[in-house]
Motif scaffolding. Structure first.
Motif, PDB file in Angstrom:
ATOM      1  N   ALA A  31      83.553  33.833  23.275  1.00 36.34           N
ATOM      2  CA  ALA A  31      82.476  34.386  24.405  1.00 36.34           C
ATOM      3  C   ALA A  31      82.576  35.821  24.458  1.00 36.34           C
ATOM      4  O   ALA A  31      81.636  36.394  24.783  1.00 36.34           O
ATOM      5  CB  ALA A  31      83.392  33.739  25.775  1.00 36.34           C
ATOM      6  N   CYS A  32      83.640  36.349  23.890  1.00 40.61           N
ATOM      7  CA  CYS A  32      83.585  37.816  24.044  1.00 40.61           C
ATOM      8  C   CYS A  32      82.622  38.444  22.792  1.00 40.61           C
ATOM      9  O   CYS A  32      82.133  39.574  23.242  1.00 40.61           O
ATOM     10  CB  CYS A  32      85.107  38.472  23.694  1.00 40.61           C
ATOM     11  N   SER A  33      82.479  37.650  22.107  1.00 40.63           N
ATOM     12  CA  SER A  33      81.592  38.348  20.935  1.00 40.63           C
ATOM     13  C   SER A  33      80.082  38.184  21.114  1.00 40.63           C
ATOM     14  O   SER A  33      79.154  38.327  20.527  1.00 40.63           O
ATOM     15  CB  SER A  33      81.973  37.650  19.596  1.00 40.63           C
ATOM     16  N   ARG A  34      79.719  37.649  22.259  1.00 38.78           N
ATOM     17  CA  ARG A  34      78.342  37.564  22.745  1.00 38.78           C
ATOM     18  C   ARG A  34      77.540  38.937  22.801  1.00 38.78           C
ATOM     19  O   ARG A  34      77.878  39.738  23.130  1.00 38.78           O
ATOM     20  CB  ARG A  34      78.045  36.918  24.155  1.00 38.78           C
ATOM     21  N   PRO A  35      76.123  38.788  22.277  1.00 35.92           N
ATOM     22  CA  PRO A  35      75.466  39.826  22.317  1.00 35.92           C
ATOM     23  C   PRO A  35      75.561  40.583  23.713  1.00 35.92           C
ATOM     24  O   PRO A  35      75.144  39.639  24.608  1.00 35.92           O
ATOM     25  CB  PRO A  35      74.197  39.703  21.726  1.00 35.92           C
ATOM     26  N   ALA A  36      75.263  41.877  23.957  1.00 43.04           N
ATOM     27  CA  ALA A  36      75.034  42.364  25.167  1.00 43.04           C
ATOM     28  C   ALA A  36      73.673  42.037  25.816  1.00 43.04           C
ATOM     29  O   ALA A  36      72.650  41.889  25.093  1.00 43.04           O
ATOM     30  CB  ALA A  36      75.210  43.964  25.206  1.00 43.04           C
ATOM     31  N   ASP A  37      73.544  41.834  27.308  1.00 43.58           N
ATOM     32  CA  ASP A  37      72.313  41.572  27.782  1.00 43.58           C
ATOM     33  C   ASP A  37      71.715  42.885  27.919  1.00 43.58           C
ATOM     34  O   ASP A  37      71.902  43.660  28.340  1.00 43.58           O
ATOM     35  CB  ASP A  37      72.806  41.019  29.206  1.00 43.58           C
ATOM     36  N   THR A  38      70.496  42.680  27.552  1.00 44.61           N
ATOM     37  CA  THR A  38      69.647  43.782  27.263  1.00 44.61           C
ATOM     38  C   THR A  38      68.505  43.771  28.501  1.00 44.61           C
ATOM     39  O   THR A  38      67.741  44.789  28.624  1.00 44.61           O
ATOM     40  CB  THR A  38      68.787  43.801  25.924  1.00 44.61           C
ATOM     41  N   GLU A  41      67.579  44.830  34.616  1.00 44.25           N
ATOM     42  CA  GLU A  41      67.526  44.342  36.005  1.00 44.25           C
ATOM     43  C   GLU A  41      68.153  43.159  36.180  1.00 44.25           C
ATOM     44  O   GLU A  41      68.795  42.991  37.260  1.00 44.25           O
ATOM     45  CB  GLU A  41      65.902  43.733  35.933  1.00 44.25           C
ATOM     46  N   ALA A  42      68.381  42.193  35.314  1.00 43.04           N
ATOM     47  CA  ALA A  42      69.275  41.001  35.600  1.00 43.04           C
ATOM     48  C   ALA A  42      70.505  41.300  35.760  1.00 43.04           C
ATOM     49  O   ALA A  42      71.428  40.969  36.457  1.00 43.04           O
ATOM     50  CB  ALA A  42      69.098  39.996  34.310  1.00 43.04           C
ATOM     51  N   ARG A  43      70.873  42.370  34.716  1.00 46.35           N
ATOM     52  CA  ARG A  43      72.588  42.922  34.874  1.00 46.35           C
ATOM     53  C   ARG A  43      72.550  43.482  36.218  1.00 46.35           C
ATOM     54  O   ARG A  43      73.723  43.360  36.884  1.00 46.35           O
ATOM     55  CB  ARG A  43      72.620  43.863  33.573  1.00 46.35           C
ATOM     56  N   ALA A  44      71.923  44.444  36.792  1.00 50.52           N
ATOM     57  CA  ALA A  44      71.934  45.058  37.976  1.00 50.52           C
ATOM     58  C   ALA A  44      71.877  44.081  39.127  1.00 50.52           C
ATOM     59  O   ALA A  44      72.819  44.380  40.002  1.00 50.52           O
ATOM     60  CB  ALA A  44      70.719  46.145  38.395  1.00 50.52           C
ATOM     61  N   SER A  45      71.230  42.944  39.156  1.00 56.75           N
ATOM     62  CA  SER A  45      71.365  42.048  40.376  1.00 56.75           C
ATOM     63  C   SER A  45      72.762  41.342  40.292  1.00 56.75           C
ATOM     64  O   SER A  45      73.058  40.972  41.203  1.00 56.75           O
ATOM     65  CB  SER A  45      69.978  41.022  40.073  1.00 56.75           C
ATOM     66  N   ARG A  46      73.479  41.190  38.936  1.00 55.79           N
ATOM     67  CA  ARG A  46      74.546  40.762  39.123  1.00 55.79           C
ATOM     68  C   ARG A  46      75.744  41.352  39.497  1.00 55.79           C
ATOM     69  O   ARG A  46      76.745  40.851  39.884  1.00 55.79           O
ATOM     70  CB  ARG A  46      74.975  40.100  37.529  1.00 55.79           C
ATOM     71  N   ILE A  47      75.531  42.958  39.411  1.00 52.73           N
ATOM     72  CA  ILE A  47      76.589  43.568  39.889  1.00 52.73           C
ATOM     73  C   ILE A  47      76.289  44.112  41.092  1.00 52.73           C
ATOM     74  O   ILE A  47      76.999  45.261  41.652  1.00 52.73           O
ATOM     75  CB  ILE A  47      76.787  44.777  38.929  1.00 52.73           C
TER      76      ILE A  47
END
Length: 153
Positions: A31-38, A41-47
């Motif tokens: 799970a830790c080796s998943r590629p980073a979310d590019t 906007e989706a990342r910003a909504s999660r945090i």
């Protein structure tokens, strides 16, 4: 060679536990080796924060606050609870002797401070007229019949 044969064998439950721990470690590492979310906007909504606070500052022209507004903003902190020996709002027995001193004396004490009450109740931005309004409002809650100075526009 006989030493290896005489060695005690691990309990079958211990083997299963070790196997489960190894599987859990493998899943965690995968799970830790998943590629980073590019998708930024989706990342910003999660945090996003859980809650937001917005404060509204109301500017009031000096001298335009009513007695109740001054009381709520400055006096209620102590007089609402009777802190530091201050007479509680609405307590006629505590306010009676003070009301008997007269409006001018009460106002003088409120402006200059008395005992543990700081000058102007700690509201350094209050005008004398605003303090008079607050004194009238507070004393009237304890049984006085003082006229609150009007607010001029």
């Amino acid at each position: 060679m006989s030493d290896l044969r005489d060695r005690p064998q691990p309990h079958p439950r211990a083997r299963r536990l070790a196997l489960a721990a190894a599987a859990l470690a493998a899943v965690t590492l995968a799970a830790c080796s998943r590629p980073a979310d590019t998708d930024g906007e989706a990342r910003a909504s999660r945090i996003q924060p859980v809650a937001k606070i917005s404060l509204k500052v109301q500017k009031v022209a000096p001298g335009s606050r009513t007695g109740e507004q001054v009381y709520q903003g400055t006096c209620a902190g102590c007089h609402g609870a009777g802190a530091l020996g201050s007479p509680k709002t609405g307590d006629a027995a505590a306010w009676g002797p003070r009301i008997a001193q007269g409006f001018d004396t009460l106002t003088k004490h409120a402006i200059e401070g008395i005992r543990q009450m700081p000058p102007r109740g700690g509201g350094a931005d209050l005008t004398d007229t605003e303090v008079r309004r607050a004194v009238a409002y507070l004393a009237n809650s304890g049984g006085a019949k003082f006229a609150e100075p009007p607010v001029t526009k």
